[in-house]
Motif scaffolding. Structure first.
Motif, PDB file in Angstrom:
ATOM      1  N   ARG A 103      87.641 -76.815  51.769  1.00 41.51           N
ATOM      2  CA  ARG A 103      86.193 -76.914  51.769  1.00 41.51           C
ATOM      3  C   ARG A 103      85.777 -78.341  51.482  1.00 41.51           C
ATOM      4  O   ARG A 103      86.408 -79.040  50.702  1.00 41.51           O
ATOM      5  N   MET A 104      84.692 -78.768  52.131  1.00 37.57           N
ATOM      6  CA  MET A 104      84.201 -80.132  51.936  1.00 37.57           C
ATOM      7  C   MET A 104      83.625 -80.324  50.541  1.00 37.57           C
ATOM      8  O   MET A 104      83.632 -81.424  49.997  1.00 37.57           O
ATOM      9  N   TYR A 105      83.096 -79.242  49.996  1.00 38.84           N
ATOM     10  CA  TYR A 105      82.533 -79.313  48.655  1.00 38.84           C
ATOM     11  C   TYR A 105      83.147 -78.192  47.832  1.00 38.84           C
ATOM     12  O   TYR A 105      83.133 -77.041  48.241  1.00 38.84           O
ATOM     13  N   TYR A 106      83.664 -78.560  46.705  1.00 38.89           N
ATOM     14  CA  TYR A 106      84.294 -77.562  45.852  1.00 38.89           C
ATOM     15  C   TYR A 106      84.160 -78.023  44.415  1.00 38.89           C
ATOM     16  O   TYR A 106      84.526 -79.150  44.081  1.00 38.89           O
ATOM     17  N   SER A 107      83.624 -77.187  43.578  1.00 43.23           N
ATOM     18  CA  SER A 107      83.394 -77.552  42.182  1.00 43.23           C
ATOM     19  C   SER A 107      84.056 -76.553  41.252  1.00 43.23           C
ATOM     20  O   SER A 107      83.486 -76.190  40.234  1.00 43.23           O
ATOM     21  N   GLY A 108      85.243 -76.128  41.616  1.00 42.25           N
ATOM     22  CA  GLY A 108      85.939 -75.112  40.846  1.00 42.25           C
ATOM     23  C   GLY A 108      86.163 -75.519  39.404  1.00 42.25           C
ATOM     24  O   GLY A 108      86.965 -76.394  39.109  1.00 42.25           O
ATOM     25  N   SER A 109      85.454 -74.888  38.505  1.00 47.87           N
ATOM     26  CA  SER A 109      85.560 -75.210  37.093  1.00 47.87           C
ATOM     27  C   SER A 109      86.178 -74.080  36.282  1.00 47.87           C
ATOM     28  O   SER A 109      86.266 -74.191  35.052  1.00 47.87           O
ATOM     29  N   SER A 110      86.580 -73.036  36.957  1.00 44.36           N
ATOM     30  CA  SER A 110      87.212 -71.910  36.264  1.00 44.36           C
ATOM     31  C   SER A 110      88.711 -71.951  36.510  1.00 44.36           C
ATOM     32  O   SER A 110      89.162 -72.048  37.651  1.00 44.36           O
ATOM     33  N   SER A 111      89.486 -71.860  35.437  1.00 51.54           N
ATOM     34  CA  SER A 111      90.934 -71.953  35.582  1.00 51.54           C
ATOM     35  C   SER A 111      91.487 -70.832  36.455  1.00 51.54           C
ATOM     36  O   SER A 111      92.504 -71.013  37.129  1.00 51.54           O
ATOM     37  N   GLY A 112      90.815 -69.680  36.468  1.00 53.11           N
ATOM     38  CA  GLY A 112      91.286 -68.549  37.254  1.00 53.11           C
ATOM     39  C   GLY A 112      91.237 -68.762  38.751  1.00 53.11           C
ATOM     40  O   GLY A 112      91.841 -67.997  39.507  1.00 53.11           O
ATOM     41  N   GLU A 113      90.519 -69.778  39.190  1.00 55.62           N
ATOM     42  CA  GLU A 113      90.395 -70.052  40.626  1.00 55.62           C
ATOM     43  C   GLU A 113      91.624 -70.753  41.197  1.00 55.62           C
ATOM     44  O   GLU A 113      91.801 -70.801  42.406  1.00 55.62           O
ATOM     45  N   TYR A 114      92.449 -71.330  40.346  1.00 55.20           N
ATOM     46  CA  TYR A 114      93.529 -72.195  40.810  1.00 55.20           C
ATOM     47  C   TYR A 114      94.823 -71.422  41.027  1.00 55.20           C
ATOM     48  O   TYR A 114      95.115 -70.452  40.338  1.00 55.20           O
ATOM     49  N   ASP A 115      95.598 -71.926  41.984  1.00 60.61           N
ATOM     50  CA  ASP A 115      96.793 -71.220  42.416  1.00 60.61           C
ATOM     51  C   ASP A 115      98.064 -71.705  41.725  1.00 60.61           C
ATOM     52  O   ASP A 115      99.012 -70.917  41.538  1.00 60.61           O
ATOM     53  N   TYR A 116      98.116 -72.974  41.397  1.00 63.58           N
ATOM     54  CA  TYR A 116      99.320 -73.559  40.813  1.00 63.58           C
ATOM     55  C   TYR A 116      98.944 -74.497  39.676  1.00 63.58           C
ATOM     56  O   TYR A 116      97.887 -75.146  39.719  1.00 63.58           O
ATOM     57  N   TRP A 117      99.864 -74.589  38.721  1.00 63.97           N
ATOM     58  CA  TRP A 117      99.633 -75.390  37.514  1.00 63.97           C
ATOM     59  C   TRP A 117     100.861 -76.229  37.186  1.00 63.97           C
ATOM     60  O   TRP A 117     101.994 -75.817  37.429  1.00 63.97           O
ATOM     61  N   GLY A 118     100.598 -77.398  36.604  1.00 61.45           N
ATOM     62  CA  GLY A 118     101.667 -78.195  36.054  1.00 61.45           C
ATOM     63  C   GLY A 118     101.964 -77.791  34.624  1.00 61.45           C
ATOM     64  O   GLY A 118     101.324 -76.889  34.063  1.00 61.45           O
ATOM     65  N   GLN A 119     102.935 -78.485  34.030  1.00 59.57           N
ATOM     66  CA  GLN A 119     103.377 -78.150  32.670  1.00 59.57           C
ATOM     67  C   GLN A 119     102.519 -78.805  31.603  1.00 59.57           C
ATOM     68  O   GLN A 119     102.562 -78.394  30.441  1.00 59.57           O
ATOM     69  N   GLY A 120     101.784 -79.826  31.979  1.00 57.73           N
ATOM     70  CA  GLY A 120     100.895 -80.494  31.036  1.00 57.73           C
ATOM     71  C   GLY A 120     101.487 -81.772  30.466  1.00 57.73           C
ATOM     72  O   GLY A 120     102.699 -81.954  30.411  1.00 57.73           O
ATOM     73  N   THR A 121     100.589 -82.655  30.039  1.00 50.59           N
ATOM     74  CA  THR A 121     100.983 -83.893  29.376  1.00 50.59           C
ATOM     75  C   THR A 121     100.062 -84.110  28.180  1.00 50.59           C
ATOM     76  O   THR A 121      98.845 -83.915  28.277  1.00 50.59           O
ATOM     77  N   GLN A 122     100.641 -84.500  27.063  1.00 51.72           N
ATOM     78  CA  GLN A 122      99.880 -84.627  25.818  1.00 51.72           C
ATOM     79  C   GLN A 122      99.123 -85.946  25.790  1.00 51.72           C
ATOM     80  O   GLN A 122      99.706 -87.020  26.039  1.00 51.72           O
ATOM     81  N   VAL A 123      97.860 -85.860  25.452  1.00 52.33           N
ATOM     82  CA  VAL A 123      97.019 -87.044  25.229  1.00 52.33           C
ATOM     83  C   VAL A 123      96.493 -86.970  23.808  1.00 52.33           C
ATOM     84  O   VAL A 123      95.868 -85.966  23.423  1.00 52.33           O
ATOM     85  N   THR A 124      96.759 -87.998  23.023  1.00 49.46           N
ATOM     86  CA  THR A 124      96.312 -88.044  21.639  1.00 49.46           C
ATOM     87  C   THR A 124      95.515 -89.317  21.406  1.00 49.46           C
ATOM     88  O   THR A 124      96.001 -90.412  21.700  1.00 49.46           O
ATOM     89  N   ILE A 125      94.304 -89.153  20.908  1.00 52.01           N
ATOM     90  CA  ILE A 125      93.425 -90.292  20.655  1.00 52.01           C
ATOM     91  C   ILE A 125      93.233 -90.417  19.146  1.00 52.01           C
ATOM     92  O   ILE A 125      92.726 -89.493  18.501  1.00 52.01           O
ATOM     93  N   SER A 126      93.612 -91.558  18.611  1.00 54.19           N
ATOM     94  CA  SER A 126      93.462 -91.781  17.173  1.00 54.19           C
ATOM     95  C   SER A 126      92.126 -92.471  16.888  1.00 54.19           C
ATOM     96  O   SER A 126      91.654 -93.285  17.668  1.00 54.19           O
ATOM     97  N   SER A 127      91.566 -92.145  15.732  1.00 55.63           N
ATOM     98  CA  SER A 127      90.260 -92.717  15.363  1.00 55.63           C
ATOM     99  C   SER A 127      90.426 -94.009  14.589  1.00 55.63           C
ATOM    100  O   SER A 127      91.506 -94.381  14.194  1.00 55.63           O
TER     101      SER A 127
END
Length: 127
Positions: A103-127
């Motif tokens: 689709r030319m326009y897609y604003s999928g903001s729900s995790s349930g809409e997605y078909d495949y996922w990665g394992q994730g990467t940790q992001v840590t921001i210190s104050s």
């Protein structure tokens, strides 16, 4: 099947920047819209940004609008998330996800809409 591998996470100080990458394999990358989500400890997974298959349309969560930029390179099968002006509340595991749509326009903001996922990467921001 689509395999997604994120990279680029790490520890940075508030106000700093990071660029996350997510490389896909297994299917035609340009058949997929790509999204980024994040999950902080004790919280639900939340939408961050999405980009259409062509890169022609993007959509962001209000919490990151103006600070984060999603982009993609279909020749490299890779989607990026450039994160600037980072805040401690951006600390989370960041996941990329693929949605089979041209689709030319897609604003999928729900995790349930997605078909495949990665394992994730940790992001840590210190104050």
């Amino acid at each position: 099947q689509v395999q997604l591998v994120e990279s680029g996470g790490g520890l940075v100080q508030a106000g700093g920047s990071l660029r996350l990458s997510c490389t896909a394999s297994g299917r035609t990358f340009s058949n997929y819209a790509m999204g980024w989500f994040r999950q902080a400890p004790g919280k639900e997974r939340e939408f961050v940004a999405v980009i259409t298959w062509s890169g022609g349309s993007t959509y962001y969560a209000d919490s990151v609008k103006g600070r984060f930029t999603i982009s993609r390179d279909n020749a490299k099968n890779t989607v990026y998330l450039q994160m600037n002006s980072l805040k401690p509340e951006d600390t989370a595991v960041y996941y990329c996800a693929a949605k089979a749509t041209r689709r030319m326009y897609y604003s999928g903001s729900s995790s349930g809409e997605y078909d495949y996922w990665g394992q994730g990467t940790q992001v840590t921001i210190s104050s």
